[in-house]
Motif scaffolding. Sequence first.
Motif, PDB file in Angstrom:
ATOM      1  N   LEU A   1       5.006   9.253  -4.646  1.00 57.35           N
ATOM      2  CA  LEU A   1       5.881   8.756  -3.581  1.00 57.35           C
ATOM      3  C   LEU A   1       7.320   8.625  -4.067  1.00 57.35           C
ATOM      4  O   LEU A   1       8.255   9.036  -3.365  1.00 57.35           O
ATOM      5  CB  LEU A   1       5.358   7.403  -3.082  1.00 57.35           C
ATOM      6  N   TYR A   2       7.488   8.088  -5.263  1.00 57.33           N
ATOM      7  CA  TYR A   2       8.836   7.930  -5.809  1.00 57.33           C
ATOM      8  C   TYR A   2       9.519   9.286  -5.985  1.00 57.33           C
ATOM      9  O   TYR A   2      10.703   9.457  -5.648  1.00 57.33           O
ATOM     10  CB  TYR A   2       8.764   7.191  -7.147  1.00 57.33           C
ATOM     11  N   ASP A   3       8.783  10.267  -6.489  1.00 54.90           N
ATOM     12  CA  ASP A   3       9.351  11.608  -6.702  1.00 54.90           C
ATOM     13  C   ASP A   3       9.775  12.240  -5.377  1.00 54.90           C
ATOM     14  O   ASP A   3      10.837  12.878  -5.293  1.00 54.90           O
ATOM     15  CB  ASP A   3       8.326  12.508  -7.392  1.00 54.90           C
ATOM     16  N   ILE A   4       8.946  12.068  -4.344  1.00 52.88           N
ATOM     17  CA  ILE A   4       9.268  12.647  -3.034  1.00 52.88           C
ATOM     18  C   ILE A   4      10.492  11.967  -2.438  1.00 52.88           C
ATOM     19  O   ILE A   4      11.395  12.625  -1.898  1.00 52.88           O
ATOM     20  CB  ILE A   4       8.064  12.532  -2.080  1.00 52.88           C
ATOM     21  N   GLU A   5      10.527  10.643  -2.519  1.00 51.50           N
ATOM     22  CA  GLU A   5      11.678   9.906  -1.991  1.00 51.50           C
ATOM     23  C   GLU A   5      12.961  10.318  -2.712  1.00 51.50           C
ATOM     24  O   GLU A   5      14.004  10.534  -2.072  1.00 51.50           O
ATOM     25  CB  GLU A   5      11.438   8.406  -2.142  1.00 51.50           C
ATOM     26  N   THR A   6      12.887  10.452  -4.022  1.00 54.69           N
ATOM     27  CA  THR A   6      14.067  10.823  -4.810  1.00 54.69           C
ATOM     28  C   THR A   6      14.540  12.231  -4.452  1.00 54.69           C
ATOM     29  O   THR A   6      15.742  12.471  -4.225  1.00 54.69           O
ATOM     30  CB  THR A   6      13.751  10.760  -6.321  1.00 54.69           C
TER      31      THR A   6
ATOM     32  N   THR B   1       2.371   9.398   3.292  1.00 57.62           N
ATOM     33  CA  THR B   1       1.907   8.098   3.761  1.00 57.62           C
ATOM     34  C   THR B   1       2.672   7.758   5.036  1.00 57.62           C
ATOM     35  O   THR B   1       3.599   8.470   5.426  1.00 57.62           O
ATOM     36  CB  THR B   1       2.139   7.023   2.682  1.00 57.62           C
ATOM     37  N   ASN B   2       2.297   6.677   5.700  1.00 58.79           N
ATOM     38  CA  ASN B   2       3.051   6.276   6.893  1.00 58.79           C
ATOM     39  C   ASN B   2       4.316   5.533   6.471  1.00 58.79           C
ATOM     40  O   ASN B   2       4.421   5.037   5.338  1.00 58.79           O
ATOM     41  CB  ASN B   2       2.182   5.417   7.820  1.00 58.79           C
ATOM     42  N   TYR B   3       5.272   5.489   7.388  1.00 58.81           N
ATOM     43  CA  TYR B   3       6.598   4.995   6.995  1.00 58.81           C
ATOM     44  C   TYR B   3       6.596   3.514   6.622  1.00 58.81           C
ATOM     45  O   TYR B   3       7.496   3.035   5.920  1.00 58.81           O
ATOM     46  CB  TYR B   3       7.627   5.282   8.094  1.00 58.81           C
ATOM     47  N   HIS B   4       5.575   2.762   7.056  1.00 62.31           N
ATOM     48  CA  HIS B   4       5.500   1.336   6.687  1.00 62.31           C
ATOM     49  C   HIS B   4       5.247   1.162   5.190  1.00 62.31           C
ATOM     50  O   HIS B   4       5.524   0.092   4.636  1.00 62.31           O
ATOM     51  CB  HIS B   4       4.385   0.649   7.472  1.00 62.31           C
TER      52      HIS B   4
ATOM     53  N   LEU C   1      14.070   3.159   3.826  1.00 67.75           N
ATOM     54  CA  LEU C   1      14.470   3.540   5.186  1.00 67.75           C
ATOM     55  C   LEU C   1      15.923   3.149   5.456  1.00 67.75           C
ATOM     56  O   LEU C   1      16.661   3.886   6.126  1.00 67.75           O
ATOM     57  CB  LEU C   1      13.548   2.880   6.217  1.00 67.75           C
ATOM     58  N   ASP C   2      16.350   1.999   4.929  1.00 64.84           N
ATOM     59  CA  ASP C   2      17.757   1.588   5.094  1.00 64.84           C
ATOM     60  C   ASP C   2      18.691   2.578   4.389  1.00 64.84           C
ATOM     61  O   ASP C   2      19.783   2.881   4.880  1.00 64.84           O
ATOM     62  CB  ASP C   2      17.961   0.178   4.524  1.00 64.84           C
ATOM     63  N   GLN C   3      18.240   3.081   3.259  1.00 64.23           N
ATOM     64  CA  GLN C   3      19.031   4.074   2.519  1.00 64.23           C
ATOM     65  C   GLN C   3      19.177   5.355   3.358  1.00 64.23           C
ATOM     66  O   GLN C   3      20.268   5.937   3.429  1.00 64.23           O
ATOM     67  CB  GLN C   3      18.330   4.388   1.195  1.00 64.23           C
ATOM     68  N   LEU C   4      18.084   5.763   4.018  1.00 63.56           N
ATOM     69  CA  LEU C   4      18.143   6.953   4.878  1.00 63.56           C
ATOM     70  C   LEU C   4      19.072   6.715   6.068  1.00 63.56           C
ATOM     71  O   LEU C   4      19.830   7.610   6.464  1.00 63.56           O
ATOM     72  CB  LEU C   4      16.736   7.320   5.380  1.00 63.56           C
ATOM     73  N   LYS C   5      19.014   5.524   6.629  1.00 61.25           N
ATOM     74  CA  LYS C   5      19.874   5.217   7.780  1.00 61.25           C
ATOM     75  C   LYS C   5      21.349   5.242   7.385  1.00 61.25           C
ATOM     76  O   LYS C   5      22.209   5.660   8.179  1.00 61.25           O
ATOM     77  CB  LYS C   5      19.502   3.850   8.354  1.00 61.25           C
ATOM     78  N   THR C   6      21.653   4.823   6.169  1.00 55.75           N
ATOM     79  CA  THR C   6      23.037   4.867   5.691  1.00 55.75           C
ATOM     80  C   THR C   6      23.533   6.307   5.607  1.00 55.75           C
ATOM     81  O   THR C   6      24.654   6.641   6.034  1.00 55.75           O
ATOM     82  CB  THR C   6      23.148   4.203   4.302  1.00 55.75           C
ATOM     83  N   ILE C   7      22.680   7.196   5.094  1.00 56.35           N
ATOM     84  CA  ILE C   7      23.037   8.616   4.994  1.00 56.35           C
ATOM     85  C   ILE C   7      23.244   9.200   6.387  1.00 56.35           C
ATOM     86  O   ILE C   7      24.201   9.963   6.628  1.00 56.35           O
ATOM     87  CB  ILE C   7      21.936   9.398   4.246  1.00 56.35           C
TER      88      ILE C   7
END
Length: 545
Positions: free
Chosen positions: A256-261, A284-287, A294-300
């Motif tokens: 999960l960490y690798d995918i997010e990064t 996985t589900n977004y929860h 998710l806040d980081q994605l919203k900032t982008i």
Amino acid sequence: MSHFIHKIKFIFNTNKPLKTILFYSFTLLLGMTANLAFPPHAISLLIFVTMTIFCYLLERRGHQSSFWYGYTFYLGAVIAFIGYWFSYYFRLQLGCGYLLSYLLTSIICFYTSLYIGIIALIYSRLKTRWQWFNLILILPSLWVITELVRGWFFPRSWYALGYTQVNNPLLRGWFPLLGVYSVSWIILAIAGYTTYFLHHVSKKNIIKMGSGIFIFLICSAILGQIHYTKPEGKPLTIALLQPSIFSSKNYTIQTLYDIETASTELLTATHADIFVLPETVFGTNYHSLTPGYLDQLKTIANINNAEILFGSSIHINQDTKYTGTLKLSDLENPVYVKHNLVPFGEYNPLKDTFMEPLVSAVTDQLSSYSAGTNTQEPAVIKGQKFAFNICYENTINDFVANSAKDATIILNQSDLSWYGETGMKDDFLQFSQGRALETQRYFLQDGNTGDTAVINPYGIIESSIAPFVAGALVSEVKGYSGITPFQVVGNYPVWIISLLIVFTMILTKIIELRQLIISKNKTTSRNKQHLKLGGKNAKTRRNSK
């Protein structure tokens, strides 16, 4: 040397078992050559040669062997088509061992080959006395009916012959008119047309054959110049992101960490109106994402004044979950929920049957998703209307066409890492080209490991990312509005025409048999009359004596 050749011919002609073995070995190899017309080789014209040889030899087979001829031919084809990537899927993704994966793949191959074996038998037994009618109309209709049945039932028509022509400008015009199965019908009709003239070889007939094919292809090329849709709205800059990390196998927190990064790096290095991440990208589900991600994605998204779309599992409660597409700005309302789930992947079709324990014993890696509704409205994003489909839904041509009627752009999100480095990903891209042609809209395909591509309304791949390489494919995409004839009529004309031709064949055969019976009865009656008259004449001669 001539004596040696003569001896070989003598052995071949007198040894019937050897002759049979060699013939069916050739037939198996002939079927395998059909695979060369599909990606990655994509020798599209080869399919005409292969099917012409198939038709020619079928025409020479007797009733007794036609089933096994058709069965063996398509067994070779289906082994080449799916043998490797199906066994790979069963072995590495569902956790089956080598023996079991090959056994399951063999069962599918043996089953699928039945379709062509059956139509070869039907053709040989019910063909009419008009050879041109048999080869140019009946055989294409029987073949395409099997493709339609597989497209509707199981397995899906991944390898409908029409897909080999998505890059052929002479036949592209048939896709938006009557769909991919009409192109399959045309391929068989051309092969049958050629076979007919090969059975009546002469200089005059060769000229007729060449002229007929030439005129047809010119008309088809003109048909390909018709545009049923037109640009609508403001073009959008869309970034299709390919993280190139397998999200499903041996999933851990580190995965999960690798995918997010990887996803964050691609997002921050790209500017677009819409960012797209592939099917169930995070596994996985977004929860369950890392807190604050998710806040980081919203900032982008806010920095770019953009929208971010990503594939995700959607958990409603403990017993109900879907797979679909979410919009970052409104996570509670999916823009699409997948309708056509993958059997033995996203659900167990044998659940609640007597075979469920067997499937459970084979693998414990089956998911249990619920299906979304069949009809879902396009999602309006940044002024364009998006029709979504996920994974193998792009193989279901009428489903995609119906969903795109009111849409201006089509988007497919997939995770083809399930199939590794097999040829499935290349075939998958070809299916998407077919859908772009049938709807005459931009078709965007975003894959986790590939093939990520932008396909224009005329089936041409404008840009793509190499598989298994992380990257962002940024393109300016126009929306297109309008409806192609195929979106109106679907596969029904091909169904109806093919069934009517087969019905005509059956009716003609019944009439022929009836006339034969009547003729035999008349002959028998005349013979009886002759015998009776002969008896009377003999009696008269005896009485005169």
